[in-house]
Design a protein around this motif. Structure first.
Motif, PDB file in Angstrom:
ATOM      1  N   LYS A 229       0.856  -1.182   0.000  1.00  0.00           N
ATOM      2  CA  LYS A 229       0.000   0.000   0.000  1.00  0.00           C
ATOM      3  C   LYS A 229       0.893   1.235   0.000  1.00  0.00           C
ATOM      4  O   LYS A 229       1.885   1.286   0.739  1.00  0.00           O
ATOM      5  CB  LYS A 229      -0.908   0.005   1.222  1.00  0.00           C
ATOM      6  CG  LYS A 229      -1.871  -1.156   1.253  1.00  0.00           C
ATOM      7  CD  LYS A 229      -2.748  -1.104   2.463  1.00  0.00           C
ATOM      8  CE  LYS A 229      -3.713  -2.267   2.448  1.00  0.00           C
ATOM      9  NZ  LYS A 229      -4.605  -2.238   3.600  1.00  0.00           N
ATOM     10  N   TYR A 230       0.526   2.238  -0.793  1.00  0.00           N
ATOM     11  CA  TYR A 230       1.362   3.417  -0.950  1.00  0.00           C
ATOM     12  C   TYR A 230       0.478   4.626  -1.238  1.00  0.00           C
ATOM     13  O   TYR A 230      -0.446   4.547  -2.030  1.00  0.00           O
ATOM     14  CB  TYR A 230       2.338   3.198  -2.112  1.00  0.00           C
ATOM     15  CG  TYR A 230       3.166   4.400  -2.471  1.00  0.00           C
ATOM     16  CD1 TYR A 230       4.272   4.743  -1.716  1.00  0.00           C
ATOM     17  CD2 TYR A 230       2.848   5.188  -3.565  1.00  0.00           C
ATOM     18  CE1 TYR A 230       5.047   5.835  -2.037  1.00  0.00           C
ATOM     19  CE2 TYR A 230       3.609   6.287  -3.892  1.00  0.00           C
ATOM     20  CZ  TYR A 230       4.705   6.611  -3.132  1.00  0.00           C
ATOM     21  OH  TYR A 230       5.463   7.695  -3.441  1.00  0.00           O
ATOM     22  N   LYS A 231       0.766   5.716  -0.555  1.00  0.00           N
ATOM     23  CA  LYS A 231       0.088   6.986  -0.847  1.00  0.00           C
ATOM     24  C   LYS A 231       1.161   8.028  -1.125  1.00  0.00           C
ATOM     25  O   LYS A 231       2.071   8.219  -0.311  1.00  0.00           O
ATOM     26  CB  LYS A 231      -0.787   7.417   0.319  1.00  0.00           C
ATOM     27  CG  LYS A 231      -1.942   6.464   0.534  1.00  0.00           C
ATOM     28  CD  LYS A 231      -2.997   7.053   1.394  1.00  0.00           C
ATOM     29  CE  LYS A 231      -4.083   5.994   1.544  1.00  0.00           C
ATOM     30  NZ  LYS A 231      -5.349   6.541   1.838  1.00  0.00           N
ATOM     31  N   ARG A 232       1.051   8.666  -2.222  1.00  0.00           N
ATOM     32  CA  ARG A 232       2.087   9.619  -2.615  1.00  0.00           C
ATOM     33  C   ARG A 232       2.038  10.884  -1.776  1.00  0.00           C
ATOM     34  O   ARG A 232       0.986  11.240  -1.242  1.00  0.00           O
ATOM     35  CB  ARG A 232       1.966   9.948  -4.100  1.00  0.00           C
ATOM     36  CG  ARG A 232       0.695  10.666  -4.462  1.00  0.00           C
ATOM     37  CD  ARG A 232       0.535  10.762  -5.957  1.00  0.00           C
ATOM     38  NE  ARG A 232      -0.635  11.599  -6.237  1.00  0.00           N
ATOM     39  CZ  ARG A 232      -0.640  12.584  -7.100  1.00  0.00           C
ATOM     40  NH1 ARG A 232       0.450  12.866  -7.784  1.00  0.00           N
ATOM     41  NH2 ARG A 232      -1.725  13.275  -7.311  1.00  0.00           N
ATOM     42  N   LYS A 233       3.160  11.535  -1.665  1.00  0.00           N
ATOM     43  CA  LYS A 233       3.349  12.835  -1.004  1.00  0.00           C
ATOM     44  C   LYS A 233       3.156  12.810   0.512  1.00  0.00           C
ATOM     45  O   LYS A 233       3.315  13.830   1.152  1.00  0.00           O
ATOM     46  CB  LYS A 233       2.427  13.910  -1.604  1.00  0.00           C
ATOM     47  CG  LYS A 233       2.674  14.185  -3.068  1.00  0.00           C
ATOM     48  CD  LYS A 233       1.735  15.260  -3.571  1.00  0.00           C
ATOM     49  CE  LYS A 233       1.939  15.478  -5.051  1.00  0.00           C
ATOM     50  NZ  LYS A 233       0.978  16.418  -5.607  1.00  0.00           N
TER      51      LYS A 233
END
Length: 101
Positions: free
Chosen positions: A74-78
């Motif tokens: 899982k990855y969320k940018r910024k």
């Protein structure tokens, strides 16, 4: 001759002598298991519904095991958020012995 059975939330098309992996059944290797949820049987003509109400499939358990690892990332940018997780699904390998239709 083949049959369509349902087990573990999935449907499988099986014939006598087939070896398939199904969701873990909780049965030890060498024991026999009977699948009563038969959806269809084809023995020169297709039978479904009430025609296969008393049909069942007998199988013997070959082994219990775990599938290859599936990586969940899982990855969320910024935001700097990332999470890595893995999962190995357990299965039971069965050999279809007899289709009783």
């Amino acid at each position: 001759m083949y049959a369509i059975i349902a087990t573990g939330g999935k449907q499988y098309k099986v014939a006598e002598g087939d070896i398939i992996n199904v969701e873990k059944l909780g049965v030890e290797a060498g024991e026999t298991v009977t699948f009563d949820n038969v959806l269809a049987v084809n023995n020169e003509r297709l039978k479904v519904g009430s025609e296969v109400a008393d049909a069942n499939v007998t199988a013997s358990v070959v082994k219990n095991g775990k599938a290859k690892k599936v990586v969940v990332y899982k990855y969320k940018r910024k935001t700097g958020y990332h999470k890595k997780n893995g999962h190995r699904q357990q299965y039971t390998q069965v050999k279809i012995d007899k289709i009783n239709a």
